[in-house]
Enzyme design. Sequence first.
Site, PDB file in Angstrom:
ATOM      1  N   ASP A  78       2.787  -4.509   8.133  1.00 41.09           N
ATOM      2  CA  ASP A  78       1.655  -4.062   8.011  1.00 41.09           C
ATOM      3  C   ASP A  78       0.565  -4.880   8.019  1.00 41.09           C
ATOM      4  OD1 ASP A  78      -0.496  -2.620   6.963  1.00 41.09           O
ATOM      5  OD2 ASP A  78       0.617  -2.152   5.121  1.00 41.09           O
ATOM      6  N   LYS A 104     -10.416  -0.508  10.465  1.00 45.88           N
ATOM      7  CA  LYS A 104     -10.752  -1.724   9.625  1.00 45.88           C
ATOM      8  C   LYS A 104     -11.334  -3.039  10.449  1.00 45.88           C
ATOM      9  CE  LYS A 104      -7.222  -0.308   6.325  1.00 45.88           C
ATOM     10  NZ  LYS A 104      -8.199   0.410   5.177  1.00 45.88           N
ATOM     11  N   CYS A 116      -4.775   2.460  -3.439  1.00 39.59           N
ATOM     12  CA  CYS A 116      -3.279   2.999  -3.060  1.00 39.59           C
ATOM     13  C   CYS A 116      -2.325   1.969  -3.136  1.00 39.59           C
ATOM     14  CB  CYS A 116      -3.519   3.434  -1.383  1.00 39.59           C
ATOM     15  SG  CYS A 116      -4.789   4.697  -1.257  1.00 39.59           S
ATOM     16  N   HIS A 131       0.975  -1.211   0.028  1.00 39.10           N
ATOM     17  CA  HIS A 131      -0.010   0.185   0.002  1.00 39.10           C
ATOM     18  C   HIS A 131       0.830   1.243   0.097  1.00 39.10           C
ATOM     19  CE1 HIS A 131      -2.730   2.851   1.755  1.00 39.10           C
ATOM     20  NE2 HIS A 131      -3.774   2.373   1.545  1.00 39.10           N
ATOM     21  N   GLN A 168      -4.769  -4.918   7.165  1.00 38.36           N
ATOM     22  CA  GLN A 168      -5.843  -5.752   6.752  1.00 38.36           C
ATOM     23  C   GLN A 168      -6.040  -7.380   7.561  1.00 38.36           C
ATOM     24  OE1 GLN A 168      -8.008  -4.862   4.709  1.00 38.36           O
ATOM     25  NE2 GLN A 168      -7.283  -3.140   3.697  1.00 38.36           N
TER      26      GLN A 168
HETATM   27  N1  7TS Z   1      -1.991  -0.681   4.599  1.00 42.32           N
HETATM   28  C1  7TS Z   1      -2.725  -1.601   3.846  1.00 42.32           C
HETATM   29  C2  7TS Z   1      -2.472  -2.978   3.551  1.00 42.32           C
HETATM   30  C3  7TS Z   1      -4.077  -0.917   3.940  1.00 42.32           C
HETATM   31  O1  7TS Z   1      -4.901  -1.561   3.221  1.00 42.32           O
HETATM   32  C4  7TS Z   1      -4.304   0.276   4.134  1.00 42.32           C
HETATM   33  C5  7TS Z   1      -5.761   1.029   4.009  1.00 42.32           C
HETATM   34  C6  7TS Z   1      -3.211   0.924   4.887  1.00 42.32           C
HETATM   35  C7  7TS Z   1      -2.043   0.416   5.039  1.00 42.32           C
HETATM   36  C8  7TS Z   1      -3.482   2.383   5.278  1.00 42.32           C
HETATM   37  O2  7TS Z   1      -4.322   2.374   6.318  1.00 42.32           O
HETATM   38  P1  7TS Z   1      -4.994   3.546   7.238  1.00 42.32           P
HETATM   39  O3  7TS Z   1      -5.928   3.230   8.000  1.00 42.32           O
HETATM   40  O4  7TS Z   1      -3.713   4.343   7.994  1.00 42.32           O
HETATM   41  O5  7TS Z   1      -5.511   4.514   6.045  1.00 42.32           O
HETATM   42  N2  7TS Z   1      -6.208   0.392   2.829  1.00 42.32           N
HETATM   43  C9  7TS Z   1      -7.463   1.010   2.137  1.00 42.32           C
HETATM   44  C10 7TS Z   1      -7.994   0.422   1.344  1.00 42.32           C
HETATM   45  O6  7TS Z   1      -7.941  -0.849   0.744  1.00 42.32           O
HETATM   46  N3  7TS Z   1      -9.194   1.052   0.831  1.00 42.32           N
HETATM   47  O7  7TS Z   1      -9.150   2.204   1.564  1.00 42.32           O
HETATM   48  C11 7TS Z   1      -8.023   2.097   2.586  1.00 42.32           C
END
Ligand code: 7TS
Length: 411
Positions: A204, A230, A368, A126, A207
Amino acid sequence: MASSTPDWSAFRRDFPILNQQVHGHPLVYFDNAATSQKPRQVIDALVKYYEHDNANVHRGIHELSNRATNAYEGARKRAAQFINAASADEIVFTRGTTEAINLVATAWGNKFVKESDVILLTEMEHHSNIVPWQLLAERTGAKLRYLPITEDEHLLDLPKLDELLTPEVKIFSMVHISNALGVVNPVAELCARARKNGTVTLVDAAQSAGHCPLDVQEIGCDFLAVSGHKMCAPTGIGFLHGRAEILDQTPPYHGGGEMIATVDYFKSTWNKIPHKFEAGTPDISGPIGLHVAMDYLDAIGRDKLFQHDQELSQYAYDRLAEVSGTRLFGPKAGRAGLVSFLLDDVHAHDVVTIADRFGVALRGGHHCTQPLMKKLGVPSTARASFYFYNTTDEVDRLIEVVHEIKKFFGN
Ligand code: 7TS
């Protein structure tokens, strides 16, 4: 942990938002990888906190401040337990995964990464696990390197790791579950190989944390990043796990109140971990909501939840594969709870826009992961991502809608 198979659709009663019509159709919420919905228990905890206990933490000696502090620190203990961290001191609250990775890339990276070092990532990261390292590379002159994915099922090309994991690799930062492919990476194996090489590791877990059991001691990582939103918690809260030894050596990220031991006009000293990394008034209701979310997920059992995710996504994958003209991404089996696909020549945004007219919430775009999309040779994909409250009936509805979309475009 419950021992029998849960009645998955019964959980929907805890999610008032799911019970609505969108454009005249029952809502099918398949955008859980972007953010999950929140159960009533979490929403109630936020209301209760603001109606009864709201105060700043770590300062007052009055009753409300003590309550708020106990709840905040109680959530930290719960987060440590949730991922089997050695101690609650290893949990730093952040806004989410993005901020957790930026903390490491900036505070740890600025001190420990030098011009001759290499930062190893994978081709399925990501943006939040790419850009902070690019910024660090710009500051330090360190080089970026990527572990490739395979052509067919888009898994990490593990045999290539031997040649890439050279002595110069200072940190290996890797995604656990890919948000664009549904690949589940063997993070324990990757961390073990990195550790043998003297390489620091970051996982990371954006998910994965709310979708499968997670044990940082078993994984053997140095850092792990989590987003609460999430996994049924509010937006704006997540955490970084760091091994105590490495957090101790890492300088502060932000300066301000709370993170200090002493302050003089020209020189300050730092508070102990984890407070050294939590400058200013933190999000207090967020950890309280997160605590309830973690209890909620563990009452179901994350092993069962993961199995449900996997069954649902396998079902969706197989049914989509039966539809002529679909192109599917990621592994054919053993995938996490999401499916990325394209339909003939229909742009992913059109798929998502029409699906929305039928009440089905998908996500279309590069997710992303622009470099990954380039690698796959597509600008974007449509993505259906599942959680425990989703059902096979909803997947059947998606398939009906896919046929409607094909009809609309004359396919
Ligand atoms: N890493 C992964 C694998 C992700 O899917 C996401 C967000 C992030 C990092 C960043 O997370 P945040 O909570 O700091 O924003 N992924 C997504 C997505 O798949 N659609 O919207 C956000």
